[in-house]
Design an enzyme around this catalytic site. Structure first.
Site, PDB file in Angstrom:
ATOM      1  N   VAL A  63       0.817  -1.231   0.000  1.00 26.26           N
ATOM      2  CA  VAL A  63       0.000   0.000   0.000  1.00 26.26           C
ATOM      3  C   VAL A  63       0.843   1.270   0.000  1.00 26.26           C
ATOM      4  O   VAL A  63       0.301   2.368  -0.156  1.00 26.26           O
ATOM      5  CB  VAL A  63      -1.011   0.045   1.179  1.00 26.26           C
ATOM      6  CG1 VAL A  63      -2.028  -1.075   1.086  1.00 26.26           C
ATOM      7  CG2 VAL A  63      -0.309   0.058   2.520  1.00 26.26           C
ATOM      8  N   SER A 141      -8.168   2.796  14.608  1.00 29.27           N
ATOM      9  CA  SER A 141      -7.728   2.304  15.917  1.00 29.27           C
ATOM     10  C   SER A 141      -8.300   3.234  16.971  1.00 29.27           C
ATOM     11  O   SER A 141      -8.503   4.435  16.705  1.00 29.27           O
ATOM     12  CB  SER A 141      -6.200   2.339  16.013  1.00 29.27           C
ATOM     13  OG  SER A 141      -5.777   2.136  17.357  1.00 29.27           O
ATOM     14  N   TYR A 154       1.178   7.297  14.687  1.00 34.11           N
ATOM     15  CA  TYR A 154       0.168   6.280  14.329  1.00 34.11           C
ATOM     16  C   TYR A 154      -1.228   6.769  14.708  1.00 34.11           C
ATOM     17  O   TYR A 154      -2.176   6.660  13.922  1.00 34.11           O
ATOM     18  CB  TYR A 154       0.534   4.991  15.060  1.00 34.11           C
ATOM     19  CG  TYR A 154      -0.441   3.833  14.976  1.00 34.11           C
ATOM     20  CD1 TYR A 154      -0.459   2.980  13.864  1.00 34.11           C
ATOM     21  CD2 TYR A 154      -1.303   3.543  16.039  1.00 34.11           C
ATOM     22  CE1 TYR A 154      -1.321   1.897  13.816  1.00 34.11           C
ATOM     23  CE2 TYR A 154      -2.164   2.454  16.000  1.00 34.11           C
ATOM     24  CZ  TYR A 154      -2.170   1.636  14.885  1.00 34.11           C
ATOM     25  OH  TYR A 154      -3.021   0.551  14.844  1.00 34.11           O
ATOM     26  N   ALA A 155      -1.360   7.324  15.914  1.00 38.98           N
ATOM     27  CA  ALA A 155      -2.662   7.848  16.358  1.00 38.98           C
ATOM     28  C   ALA A 155      -3.119   8.969  15.425  1.00 38.98           C
ATOM     29  O   ALA A 155      -4.305   9.053  15.077  1.00 38.98           O
ATOM     30  CB  ALA A 155      -2.567   8.355  17.798  1.00 38.98           C
ATOM     31  N   LYS A 158      -4.307   7.330  12.231  1.00 37.08           N
ATOM     32  CA  LYS A 158      -5.597   6.649  12.425  1.00 37.08           C
ATOM     33  C   LYS A 158      -6.726   7.668  12.613  1.00 37.08           C
ATOM     34  O   LYS A 158      -7.848   7.458  12.155  1.00 37.08           O
ATOM     35  CB  LYS A 158      -5.524   5.686  13.611  1.00 37.08           C
ATOM     36  CG  LYS A 158      -4.579   4.495  13.379  1.00 37.08           C
ATOM     37  CD  LYS A 158      -5.016   3.611  12.224  1.00 37.08           C
ATOM     38  CE  LYS A 158      -4.290   2.272  12.210  1.00 37.08           C
ATOM     39  NZ  LYS A 158      -4.715   1.424  11.070  1.00 37.08           N
TER      40      LYS A 158
HETATM   41  N1  LIG Z   1      -3.943  -5.685  16.912  1.00 35.88           N
HETATM   42  C1  LIG Z   1      -4.335  -4.585  17.536  1.00 35.88           C
HETATM   43  O1  LIG Z   1      -4.288  -4.526  18.775  1.00 35.88           O
HETATM   44  C2  LIG Z   1      -4.866  -3.401  16.755  1.00 35.88           C
HETATM   45  C3  LIG Z   1      -5.428  -2.355  17.478  1.00 35.88           C
HETATM   46  C4  LIG Z   1      -5.922  -1.249  16.792  1.00 35.88           C
HETATM   47  C5  LIG Z   1      -5.853  -1.203  15.409  1.00 35.88           C
HETATM   48  N2  LIG Z   1      -5.296  -2.227  14.726  1.00 35.88           N
HETATM   49  C6  LIG Z   1      -5.263  -2.113  13.255  1.00 35.88           C
HETATM   50  O2  LIG Z   1      -5.852  -3.267  12.682  1.00 35.88           O
HETATM   51  C7  LIG Z   1      -5.280  -3.483  11.392  1.00 35.88           C
HETATM   52  C8  LIG Z   1      -4.807  -4.923  11.304  1.00 35.88           C
HETATM   53  O3  LIG Z   1      -3.762  -5.094  12.239  1.00 35.88           O
HETATM   54  P1  LIG Z   1      -3.398  -6.512  12.898  1.00 35.88           P
HETATM   55  O4  LIG Z   1      -3.366  -6.319  14.331  1.00 35.88           O
HETATM   56  O5  LIG Z   1      -4.226  -7.563  12.279  1.00 35.88           O
HETATM   57  O6  LIG Z   1      -1.866  -6.611  12.431  1.00 35.88           O
HETATM   58  P2  LIG Z   1      -1.069  -7.767  11.677  1.00 35.88           P
HETATM   59  O7  LIG Z   1       0.357  -7.332  11.708  1.00 35.88           O
HETATM   60  O8  LIG Z   1      -1.456  -9.096  12.173  1.00 35.88           O
HETATM   61  O9  LIG Z   1      -1.639  -7.623  10.168  1.00 35.88           O
HETATM   62  C9  LIG Z   1      -1.354  -6.502   9.384  1.00 35.88           C
HETATM   63  C10 LIG Z   1      -1.242  -6.948   7.938  1.00 35.88           C
HETATM   64  O10 LIG Z   1      -0.934  -5.795   7.142  1.00 35.88           O
HETATM   65  C11 LIG Z   1       0.039  -6.176   6.204  1.00 35.88           C
HETATM   66  N3  LIG Z   1       0.830  -5.042   5.749  1.00 35.88           N
HETATM   67  C12 LIG Z   1       1.757  -4.337   6.451  1.00 35.88           C
HETATM   68  N4  LIG Z   1       2.318  -3.421   5.661  1.00 35.88           N
HETATM   69  C13 LIG Z   1       1.726  -3.534   4.436  1.00 35.88           C
HETATM   70  C14 LIG Z   1       1.880  -2.857   3.212  1.00 35.88           C
HETATM   71  N5  LIG Z   1       2.799  -1.896   3.052  1.00 35.88           N
HETATM   72  N6  LIG Z   1       1.098  -3.218   2.172  1.00 35.88           N
HETATM   73  C15 LIG Z   1       0.181  -4.212   2.301  1.00 35.88           C
HETATM   74  N7  LIG Z   1       0.007  -4.906   3.432  1.00 35.88           N
HETATM   75  C16 LIG Z   1       0.769  -4.560   4.492  1.00 35.88           C
HETATM   76  C17 LIG Z   1       0.929  -7.171   6.947  1.00 35.88           C
HETATM   77  O11 LIG Z   1       1.707  -7.963   6.040  1.00 35.88           O
HETATM   78  C18 LIG Z   1      -0.104  -7.963   7.721  1.00 35.88           C
HETATM   79  O12 LIG Z   1      -0.563  -9.074   6.976  1.00 35.88           O
HETATM   80  C19 LIG Z   1      -4.165  -2.454  11.236  1.00 35.88           C
HETATM   81  O13 LIG Z   1      -4.634  -1.364  10.475  1.00 35.88           O
HETATM   82  C20 LIG Z   1      -3.878  -2.032  12.652  1.00 35.88           C
HETATM   83  O14 LIG Z   1      -3.343  -0.736  12.708  1.00 35.88           O
HETATM   84  C21 LIG Z   1      -4.801  -3.326  15.361  1.00 35.88           C
END
Ligand SMILES: NC(=O)c1ccc[n+]([C@@H]2O[C@H](COP(=O)([O-])OP(=O)(O)OC[C@H]3O[C@@H](n4cnc5c(N)ncnc54)[C@H](O)[C@@H]3O)[C@@H](O)[C@H]2O)c1
Length: 248
Positions: A63, A141, A154-155, A158
């Protein structure tokens, strides 16, 4: 929440919340395009979907690269009509005091989380506007609603996704395209497990339910916004955080 005959694109679908979302959408009957920079993880997601009788295709996507987003759009639009559902779940962060953030780090966090979401949406909207239908679900988030120490840029990114969701929802309403946002709280994924253990424990203690979310619990909220169960809902932000945040 049936999605038979629908086509869904999920970014970040090789892991965590994106993977659970791809599985939930496929289980509801959608054909899912699993888009991620992690090819091995993406193929695992496709394998898991197919094992349960669903349809999934992996598309390599970074992305942060415009050409890669254009290639994703070509791959999806070239194989039929506009997508009915686009889920922007790709995201990344590293916890670090703001004053220690390098320029490269700050730019990457914004490019990946905010601009990645913006550009993926833009790549599909002309076709969705022609179709006069569709749903976009952005994953932000709770950091973007209430702030998070050590995740300042990041905040900001988001929070940008939240504001982008609302404005885009206004612009797209005349085309019957809905745009909504899910804000996960701490969720059991590799991203959360990359945080310092002390921080993981402190966050878990702060949640009224005293546990973190399962990725499937976030996927359920995304599925709701993607499905015909939410046809009159747009521009909304839903926290799925076990009550950690109760934003007004
Ligand atoms: N896990 C948490 O506690 C949490 C909390 C709040 C928000 N989020 C958000 O939820 C979403 C999913 O996060 P997650 O926890 O499943 O994380 P994760 O690391 O398990 O999954 C994130 C995915 O994004 C992919 N990714 C990273 N950079 C990329 C790029 N440049 N192009 C395409 N794909 C890319 C990674 O390869 C991975 O498969 C994210 O946007 C994250 O910010 C997660």
């Amino acid at each position: 929440m049936r999605l038979e005959g629908k086509r869904a694109v999920v970014t970040g679908a090789a892991s965590g919340i994106g993977r659970a979302t791809a599985q939930a959408l496929a289980a509801a009957g959608a054909r899912v395009f699993v888009a991620d920079v992690d090819e091995a993880g993406g193929e695992q997601t496709c394998g898991a979907v197919r094992q349960t009788g669903g349809e999934a295709d992996f598309v390599l996507l970074d992305v942060t690269e415009d050409a890669s987003i254009a290639a994703l759009a070509d791959a999806v639009l070239g194989r039929g009509a506009a997508p009915d559902v686009v889920v922007n779940a790709a995201g990344w962060d590293r916890v670090e005091p703001f004053v220690d953030n390098s320029v490269e780090f700050m730019e990457r966090v914004v490019r990946l989380n905010l601009l990645g979401t913006v550009k993926v949406a833009k790549a599909f909207l002309p076709a969705m506007i022609d179709a006069g239908a569709g749903a976009i679900v952005n994953v932000a988030s709770d950091a973007g609603r209430v702030g998070s120490s050590g995740e300042t840029v990041y905040a900001g990114a988001k929070g940008g996704i939240i504001a982008f969701t609302k404005s885009l929802a206004r612009e797209m309403a005349p085309h019957d395209i809905r745009v909504n946002c899910v804000c996960p709280g701490p969720t059991d994924t590799p991203l959360f497990r990359s945080l310092p253990e002390k921080l993981q424990a402190a966050l878990t203690r702060a949640i009224p339910f005293r546990r973190i979310a399962r990725p499937e619990e976030i996927a359920d909220a995304i599925l709701f916004f993607a499905s015909p169960r939410s046809t009159f809902i747009t521009g909304q932000v839903l926290s799925v955080s076990g009550g950690l945040t109760m934003a007004g």
